[in-house]
Design a protein around this motif. Structure first.
Motif, PDB file in Angstrom:
ATOM      1  N   ARG A 184       0.867  -1.198   0.185  1.00 41.29           N
ATOM      2  CA  ARG A 184       0.138   0.005  -0.109  1.00 41.29           C
ATOM      3  C   ARG A 184       0.923   1.176   0.029  1.00 41.29           C
ATOM      4  NH1 ARG A 184      -5.439  -0.902   0.936  1.00 41.29           N
ATOM      5  NH2 ARG A 184      -5.729  -3.081   1.087  1.00 41.29           N
ATOM      6  N   ILE A 185       1.896   1.247   0.784  1.00 40.54           N
ATOM      7  CA  ILE A 185       2.894   2.413   0.880  1.00 40.54           C
ATOM      8  C   ILE A 185       3.805   2.537  -0.322  1.00 40.54           C
ATOM      9  CG2 ILE A 185       2.365   2.676   3.078  1.00 40.54           C
ATOM     10  CD1 ILE A 185       5.158   1.605   3.823  1.00 40.54           C
ATOM     11  N   ASN A 186       4.038   1.448  -1.022  1.00 36.73           N
ATOM     12  CA  ASN A 186       5.244   1.631  -1.888  1.00 36.73           C
ATOM     13  C   ASN A 186       4.461   0.888  -3.308  1.00 36.73           C
ATOM     14  OD1 ASN A 186       7.439   1.237  -3.477  1.00 36.73           O
ATOM     15  ND2 ASN A 186       8.349  -0.396  -2.153  1.00 36.73           N
ATOM     16  N   PRO A 187       4.275   2.136  -4.200  1.00 34.68           N
ATOM     17  CA  PRO A 187       4.098   1.866  -5.604  1.00 34.68           C
ATOM     18  C   PRO A 187       4.652   1.038  -6.482  1.00 34.68           C
ATOM     19  CG  PRO A 187       4.225   4.059  -5.451  1.00 34.68           C
ATOM     20  CD  PRO A 187       4.472   3.524  -3.929  1.00 34.68           C
ATOM     21  N   GLY A 188       6.098   1.129  -6.026  1.00 34.77           N
ATOM     22  CA  GLY A 188       7.229   0.170  -6.898  1.00 34.77           C
ATOM     23  C   GLY A 188       6.784  -1.212  -6.703  1.00 34.77           C
ATOM     24  N   LEU A 189       5.989  -1.625  -5.407  1.00 39.26           N
ATOM     25  CA  LEU A 189       5.500  -3.001  -5.441  1.00 39.26           C
ATOM     26  C   LEU A 189       4.450  -3.300  -6.129  1.00 39.26           C
ATOM     27  CD1 LEU A 189       6.507  -3.433  -1.365  1.00 39.26           C
ATOM     28  CD2 LEU A 189       7.893  -4.082  -3.418  1.00 39.26           C
ATOM     29  N   LEU A 190       3.648  -2.306  -6.457  1.00 44.05           N
ATOM     30  CA  LEU A 190       2.400  -2.698  -7.506  1.00 44.05           C
ATOM     31  C   LEU A 190       2.886  -2.618  -9.034  1.00 44.05           C
ATOM     32  CD1 LEU A 190      -0.117  -0.211  -5.785  1.00 44.05           C
ATOM     33  CD2 LEU A 190      -0.182  -2.543  -5.600  1.00 44.05           C
ATOM     34  N   MET A 191       3.691  -1.750  -9.209  1.00 42.17           N
ATOM     35  CA  MET A 191       4.369  -1.774 -10.562  1.00 42.17           C
ATOM     36  C   MET A 191       5.790  -1.201 -10.685  1.00 42.17           C
ATOM     37  SD  MET A 191       2.452   0.431 -13.609  1.00 42.17           S
ATOM     38  CE  MET A 191       3.813   1.418 -14.440  1.00 42.17           C
ATOM     39  N   PRO A 192       6.750  -2.324 -10.708  1.00 41.09           N
ATOM     40  CA  PRO A 192       8.211  -2.218 -10.399  1.00 41.09           C
ATOM     41  C   PRO A 192       8.908  -1.016 -11.247  1.00 41.09           C
ATOM     42  CG  PRO A 192       7.643  -4.230 -11.079  1.00 41.09           C
ATOM     43  CD  PRO A 192       6.310  -3.479 -11.187  1.00 41.09           C
ATOM     44  N   ASP A 193       8.201  -0.429 -12.340  1.00 37.37           N
ATOM     45  CA  ASP A 193       8.946   0.664 -12.906  1.00 37.37           C
ATOM     46  C   ASP A 193       8.006   2.020 -12.915  1.00 37.37           C
ATOM     47  OD1 ASP A 193       6.932  -0.464 -14.485  1.00 37.37           O
ATOM     48  OD2 ASP A 193       7.997  -0.549 -16.306  1.00 37.37           O
ATOM     49  N   ALA A 194       7.181   1.966 -11.941  1.00 39.48           N
ATOM     50  CA  ALA A 194       6.433   3.279 -11.582  1.00 39.48           C
ATOM     51  C   ALA A 194       7.246   4.148 -11.789  1.00 39.48           C
ATOM     52  CB  ALA A 194       5.656   3.096 -10.480  1.00 39.48           C
ATOM     53  N   ARG A 195       6.729   5.389 -12.337  1.00 39.80           N
ATOM     54  CA  ARG A 195       7.598   6.649 -12.408  1.00 39.80           C
ATOM     55  C   ARG A 195       6.711   8.043 -12.125  1.00 39.80           C
ATOM     56  NH1 ARG A 195      10.737   3.679 -12.105  1.00 39.80           N
ATOM     57  NH2 ARG A 195      12.563   3.135 -13.528  1.00 39.80           N
ATOM     58  N   SER A 196       5.363   7.756 -12.310  1.00 39.64           N
ATOM     59  CA  SER A 196       4.265   8.901 -12.240  1.00 39.64           C
ATOM     60  C   SER A 196       3.288   8.290 -11.860  1.00 39.64           C
ATOM     61  CB  SER A 196       4.278   9.397 -13.521  1.00 39.64           C
ATOM     62  OG  SER A 196       5.473  10.038 -13.904  1.00 39.64           O
ATOM     63  N   GLU A 218      -5.155   5.410 -22.292  1.00 39.74           N
ATOM     64  CA  GLU A 218      -4.886   4.820 -23.948  1.00 39.74           C
ATOM     65  C   GLU A 218      -4.512   6.156 -24.550  1.00 39.74           C
ATOM     66  OE1 GLU A 218      -5.005   1.410 -24.030  1.00 39.74           O
ATOM     67  OE2 GLU A 218      -4.934   2.396 -25.910  1.00 39.74           O
ATOM     68  N   PHE A 219      -4.943   7.437 -24.126  1.00 39.50           N
ATOM     69  CA  PHE A 219      -4.502   8.904 -24.769  1.00 39.50           C
ATOM     70  C   PHE A 219      -2.813   8.773 -24.347  1.00 39.50           C
ATOM     71  CE2 PHE A 219      -2.990  12.896 -23.670  1.00 39.50           C
ATOM     72  CZ  PHE A 219      -3.547  13.879 -24.864  1.00 39.50           C
ATOM     73  N   ILE A 220      -2.314   8.573 -23.296  1.00 42.51           N
ATOM     74  CA  ILE A 220      -0.830   8.618 -22.766  1.00 42.51           C
ATOM     75  C   ILE A 220      -0.207   7.731 -23.878  1.00 42.51           C
ATOM     76  CG2 ILE A 220       0.689   8.624 -21.203  1.00 42.51           C
ATOM     77  CD1 ILE A 220      -1.602   9.412 -19.177  1.00 42.51           C
ATOM     78  N   LYS A 221      -0.858   6.433 -23.883  1.00 42.65           N
ATOM     79  CA  LYS A 221       0.193   5.347 -24.600  1.00 42.65           C
ATOM     80  C   LYS A 221      -0.068   5.682 -25.928  1.00 42.65           C
ATOM     81  CE  LYS A 221      -0.863   0.998 -22.497  1.00 42.65           C
ATOM     82  NZ  LYS A 221      -1.781   0.070 -22.346  1.00 42.65           N
ATOM     83  N   THR A 222      -1.065   6.358 -26.557  1.00 44.27           N
ATOM     84  CA  THR A 222      -0.832   6.784 -27.801  1.00 44.27           C
ATOM     85  C   THR A 222       0.049   7.733 -28.238  1.00 44.27           C
ATOM     86  OG1 THR A 222      -3.338   6.326 -27.879  1.00 44.27           O
ATOM     87  CG2 THR A 222      -2.380   7.429 -30.131  1.00 44.27           C
ATOM     88  N   ASN A 223       0.532   8.541 -27.323  1.00 45.26           N
ATOM     89  CA  ASN A 223       1.242   9.730 -27.469  1.00 45.26           C
ATOM     90  C   ASN A 223       2.766   9.352 -26.928  1.00 45.26           C
ATOM     91  OD1 ASN A 223       0.046  12.592 -28.191  1.00 45.26           O
ATOM     92  ND2 ASN A 223      -1.439  11.623 -26.873  1.00 45.26           N
ATOM     93  N   VAL A 224       2.785   8.400 -26.398  1.00 42.46           N
ATOM     94  CA  VAL A 224       4.181   7.970 -25.863  1.00 42.46           C
ATOM     95  C   VAL A 224       4.637   6.568 -25.925  1.00 42.46           C
ATOM     96  CG1 VAL A 224       5.829   8.170 -23.792  1.00 42.46           C
ATOM     97  CG2 VAL A 224       3.961   9.484 -23.819  1.00 42.46           C
ATOM     98  N   PRO A 225       5.097   6.038 -27.286  1.00 38.54           N
ATOM     99  CA  PRO A 225       5.787   4.858 -27.493  1.00 38.54           C
ATOM    100  C   PRO A 225       6.348   4.258 -26.419  1.00 38.54           C
ATOM    101  CG  PRO A 225       6.196   6.255 -29.166  1.00 38.54           C
ATOM    102  CD  PRO A 225       5.801   7.042 -28.060  1.00 38.54           C
ATOM    103  N   GLY A 226       5.818   3.069 -26.012  1.00 39.72           N
ATOM    104  CA  GLY A 226       6.324   2.138 -24.929  1.00 39.72           C
ATOM    105  C   GLY A 226       5.947   2.766 -23.419  1.00 39.72           C
ATOM    106  N   CYS A 227       5.021   3.441 -23.530  1.00 40.08           N
ATOM    107  CA  CYS A 227       4.396   3.776 -22.077  1.00 40.08           C
ATOM    108  C   CYS A 227       3.387   2.703 -21.745  1.00 40.08           C
ATOM    109  CB  CYS A 227       3.575   5.203 -22.066  1.00 40.08           C
ATOM    110  SG  CYS A 227       2.639   5.446 -20.815  1.00 40.08           S
ATOM    111  N   ASP A 228       3.455   2.437 -20.427  1.00 43.51           N
ATOM    112  CA  ASP A 228       2.354   1.437 -19.921  1.00 43.51           C
ATOM    113  C   ASP A 228       2.014   2.138 -18.662  1.00 43.51           C
ATOM    114  OD1 ASP A 228       0.742  -0.638 -19.881  1.00 43.51           O
ATOM    115  OD2 ASP A 228       2.286  -2.094 -19.836  1.00 43.51           O
TER     116      ASP A 228
END
Ligand code: SF4
Ligand code: SF4
Length: 321
Positions: free
Chosen positions: A62-74, A118-128
């Motif tokens: 709950r307190i560490n988003p990196g454990l929900l998504m290892p490459d979380a940046r935003s 979807e909007f973000i993924k369309t604008n940034v290739p490789g974004c997940d």
């Protein structure tokens, strides 16, 4: 990505969120929320999570988003108002929490967040990314503060200076860096204690947490057992959820946003009299509430709540005579 491009993209995301209908949008930088973790741990240890055992199982996650998504940046955090002036018509009817008036918020907000992703993924290739709307172990209130949307009031709910506290929080965790908002570091509760004074069960602690064992919202929604006898006279007619502390809050006097149309009160529910509630059949329950937040409680639990809510109103009437 160059910093100018990151800033442009971040502005476009905030703009797109508005275009999709969100009232608020901010961006937080992921980190481990150690302070929130300590508060959550202490709260669970004191048993204040009542029957919600799942809350104590994965505090680390709950307190560490990196454990929900290892490459979380935003973390893009959104707010969507459910404030509406239209209410139930019969003042003798059991009272529903405003957030349960219209469609189930998960079904409305998750597709909106998916569109934003979807909007973000369309604008940034490789974004997940991954979307959250009260649907995973993400501390949404804490992230809303980190994204600059507001502060946690004494009643523990997020408050935004423009739209008050009647809003749903959603989030999209992304694997790309963005231009982060400044975390909200103000506290505009000042010396006010109105929510604490008005809470009929004394459920508000002095550290901005709630004792779920006493909170009507928990007792009428998550609770699968009987409603405690000593609480019933204090329900003030609440049948599903409770807005008493939020109604008391001065920040909700004139919110500058109105509910998304999906959260407006259903005409048939608005027209229900006390007698309609008392004679509610399972078929009517399915017809009226299956697409609303009330689907979280079974028909039999709703009957339990109706009976307790009516009893509390009768007590109140006796008391006022
Ligand atoms: S929701 Fe109701 S019972 Fe819970 S803290 Fe607020 S006023 Fe008290
Ligand atoms: S009622 Fe007062 S103390 Fe409670 S959340 Fe609102 S401003 Fe803060």
């Amino acid at each position: 990505m160059e910093s100018v491009l990151i800033q442009d993209l971040s502005d476009q995301i905030r703009e797109k969120a508005r275009e999709l209908g969100f009232d608020l949008c901010g961006i937080a930088r992921p980190r481990v929320l150690s302070d929130n973790g300590k508060i959550l741990e202490k709260w669970c240890e004191a048993g204040m999570n009542a029957g919600m055992i799942y809350l104590q199982r994965n505090i680390e996650k709950r307190i560490n988003p990196g454990l929900l998504m290892p490459d979380a940046r935003s973390i893009v955090v959104t707010g969507l108002s459910y404030y509406t002036d239209l209410k139930q018509k019969d003042p003798r009817a059991p009272v529903l929490s405003r957030y349960a008036y219209g469609l189930n918020y998960h079904d409305v907000i998750s597709p909106m967040l998916e569109k934003l992703l979807e909007f973000i993924k369309t604008n940034v290739p490789g974004c997940d990314g991954r979307v959250f709307c009260d649907s995973g172990p993400l501390l949404e209130k804490a992230w809303a503060r980190q994204a600059g949307l507001g502060w946690q009031g004494r009643h523990s709910i997020m408050i935004n200076r423009e739209i008050g506290s009647f809003f749903f929080i959603g989030a999209v965790v992304l694997n790309i860096e963005l231009d982060y908002n400044t975390p909200f570091d103000g506290d505009y509760c000042g010396t006010c204690t109105k929510c604490i004074e008005k809470c009929p069960t004394g459920a508000i602690n002095d550290d901005r947490t709630i004792d779920a064992r006493k909170c009507i919202a928990n007792l009428t929604i998550e609770n699968r057992g009987p409603i405690p006898e000593e609480i019933i006279p204090r329900l003030q007619g609440r049948v599903y959820g409770c807005d008493i502390c939020q109604n008391a809050c001065p920040w909700n006097n004139s919110p500058q946003a109105r509910a998304h149309p999906a959260f407006a009160i259903n005409d048939e529910v608005a027209a229900m009299t006390r007698e309609d509630w008392l004679s509610l059949t399972e078929d009517q329950y399915n017809m009226l509430f299956k697409k609303s937040a009330l689907e979280r409680v079974k028909y039999t639990d709703l009957l339990r709540n109706i009976s307790a809510a009516i009893k509390s109103m009768d007590y109140q009437q006796l008391f006022n005579q």
